[in-house]
Design a protein around this motif. Structure first.
Motif, PDB file in Angstrom:
ATOM      1  N   UNK A 164       0.911  19.218  27.591  1.00  0.00           N
ATOM      2  CA  UNK A 164       0.468  18.603  26.340  1.00  0.00           C
ATOM      3  C   UNK A 164       1.640  18.042  25.550  1.00  0.00           C
ATOM      4  N   UNK A 165       2.784  18.702  25.584  1.00  0.00           N
ATOM      5  CA  UNK A 165       3.966  18.228  24.862  1.00  0.00           C
ATOM      6  C   UNK A 165       5.139  19.131  25.203  1.00  0.00           C
ATOM      7  N   UNK A 166       6.333  18.549  25.270  1.00  0.00           N
ATOM      8  CA  UNK A 166       7.561  19.333  25.385  1.00  0.00           C
ATOM      9  C   UNK A 166       8.498  18.931  24.252  1.00  0.00           C
ATOM     10  N   UNK A 167       9.209  17.831  24.391  1.00  0.00           N
ATOM     11  CA  UNK A 167      10.157  17.397  23.363  1.00  0.00           C
ATOM     12  C   UNK A 167       9.542  16.327  22.457  1.00  0.00           C
ATOM     13  N   UNK A 168       9.881  16.409  21.165  1.00  0.00           N
ATOM     14  CA  UNK A 168       9.389  15.443  20.185  1.00  0.00           C
ATOM     15  C   UNK A 168      10.504  15.065  19.224  1.00  0.00           C
ATOM     16  N   UNK A 169      10.634  13.789  18.921  1.00  0.00           N
ATOM     17  CA  UNK A 169      11.588  13.357  17.915  1.00  0.00           C
ATOM     18  C   UNK A 169      11.139  12.073  17.254  1.00  0.00           C
ATOM     19  N   UNK A 170      11.336  11.993  15.959  1.00  0.00           N
ATOM     20  CA  UNK A 170      11.038  10.761  15.235  1.00  0.00           C
ATOM     21  C   UNK A 170      11.954  10.663  14.032  1.00  0.00           C
ATOM     22  N   UNK A 171      12.395   9.452  13.738  1.00  0.00           N
ATOM     23  CA  UNK A 171      13.239   9.235  12.561  1.00  0.00           C
ATOM     24  C   UNK A 171      12.993   7.836  12.023  1.00  0.00           C
TER      25      UNK A 171
END
Length: 439
Positions: A157-164
């Motif tokens: 479903x998800x491992x790594x997440x990043x947003x900027x």
């Protein structure tokens, strides 16, 4: 893996970027610490305060708080915590993924899936006349990052997440009369997303990784009124920002998986480019400040964030794949806060506040990408004047987040990710400091 489920997986990768599961501080994936001064009252009075120029983030008319060239530098260290308890998880079945059938993935959880983050803000105000001030500011309106790791039970479903999202604003504020002012700004937004998820099934598992970025534009408008001395009213609006992200999807360790897909006559997972359109929400802020005594100020804020602009994500692949759609189901939500400011002495001002921050995520669409719950803020802070030209400000906010559960049945958009039943406990502590300097 069917063609449709392959498309859905790639859609889910991009979705993680805007879901920002690590955003434990503010509802959705917004960052609201753009001023140590405002944080001291939990943003109460954010669009109306006459304290300093940092309130111009919510209302550009408040650049008029500067009577001479002024610089305000602020930084917030966000320390989120998110404990995940997995009750059950299974890989996709043969129809949704690839030959092999449903496989239990265990209940390995994670208590270290979110990262501490420093959120900077910078403001510069330059009076150009007695009634007009020009301003420049640098802020991070949306962001934070997190990493579940590649071993947890919900890794499909998800491992790594990043947003900027970094915004550079150019503003003008003008005093219309002794009691009314207006302001406006234009903004350049540069945003970047990084995200990953495991793909396939336990006997043939790989990793999918995406990076994408874009530059876009927005604006803000504001008005500040003081119809009666000691009563200040402010209204500010920050526009939606439309991004057309472009980036690359890359896969690792998928040779075995692609072999199984090829034997089954299914499309393989190949590196490709991707583009998608995302609209970051607008923010409307209404604030009131009332002088109760010569030393005590009551502040109130109501803030509406237009999360409904992110109802779905439509992705276009630069290959022979058709568009994919992923539903967020975000709802517009309100933030409410109340605070007090007390002038303890000529040098020291103290603040405190409380806020209710409602999540845009609904139970129907909550997932490992959006394990979001309603929040309550408790804040305190203060400002110490070193001299007539320089002051230091500090603030501390404790954010309590409602416990939530994620229950995904492995159908629809989760056909390639399988089932997940997990409970989330989250909170955050935020320490802010700032320096205000006049020249």
């Amino acid at each position: 893996m069917t063609t449709s489920s392959k498309h859905l997986f790639k859609a889910s990768l991009v979705a993680v970027s805007v879901a920002a599961a690590s955003s434990a501080y503010s509802a959705g994936f917004a960052l609201n610490d753009h001023s140590a001064t405002a944080s001291g009252t939990a943003l109460a009075g954010a669009a109306a305060s006459g304290a300093d120029i940092s309130f111009s983030y919510w209302n550009p008319a408040l650049f008029l708080n500067a009577t001479e060239t002024t610089v305000y530098v602020s930084g917030a260290y966000v320390m989120p915590s998110m404990d995940v308890t997995v009750n059950s998880a299974n890989s996709a079945d043969a129809n949704g993924s690839a030959p092999g059938g449903v496989s239990p993935l265990g209940t390995q959880s994670t208590n270290d899936s979110v990262d501490n983050t420093l959120v900077p803000s910078l403001y510069l105000a330059m009076p150009v006349s007695e009634k007009t001030v020009a301003g420049i500011s640098l802020n991070v309106p949306f962001g934070l990052s997190g990493d579940y790791g590649d071993e947890w039970a919900g890794r499909y479903h998800a491992t790594e997440t990043g947003i900027q999202d970094i915004a550079l604003s150019f503003a003008l504020a003008h005093r219309l009369s002794s009691w009314a002012s207006v302001g406006a700004s234009v903004q350049i937004h540069t945003a970047e997303v990084v995200l990953a998820s495991q793909v396939g099934f336990p006997s043939a598992e790989g990793n999918g990784y995406i990076e994408a970025d874009d530059t876009s534009y927005g604006y803000s408008l504001g008005a500040a009124l003081e119809p009666v001395k000691g009563t200040r009213i402010g209204l500010g609006y920050r526009s939606e920002v439309d991004f057309d992200f472009k980036g690359d999807v890359k896969y690792k360790n998928v040779a075995t998986l692609n072999g199984a897909l090829g034997v089954a006559g299914q499309p393989t997972l190949d590196n490709t480019t991707v583009s998608d359109s995302i609209t970051f929400p607008s923010v409307l802020t209404l604030s009131v400040e009332q002088d109760l005594t010569a030393k005590l100020i009551l502040s109130l804020t109501a803030m509406r964030t237009g999360w409904g602009s992110m109802d779905e994500l439509r992705i276009d692949f630069d290959s022979n794949q058709s568009d994919s759609v992923l539903t967020f189901g975000f709802e517009d939500q309100w933030f409410y806060s109340a605070g007090l400011t007390y002038a303890h002495s000529e040098k020291l001002t103290l603040r405190t506040g409380v806020a209710v921050d409602n999540s845009p995520v609904t139970d129907e669409y909550r997932s490992a990408r959006t394990p979001d719950g309603d929040r309550t803020w408790l804040s305190l802070g203060g400002t110490y004047s070193l001299n007539d030209m320089t002051s230091l400000t500090f603030a501390y906010t404790h954010v309590m987040i409602d416990d939530v559960s994620v229950s995904r049945d492995g159908t629809g958009e989760d056909a390639a990710r399988g089932t997940l039943d997990a409970d989330y406990e989250s909170s955050a502590n935020v320490f802010s400091v700032a320096m205000n300097m006049a020249f």
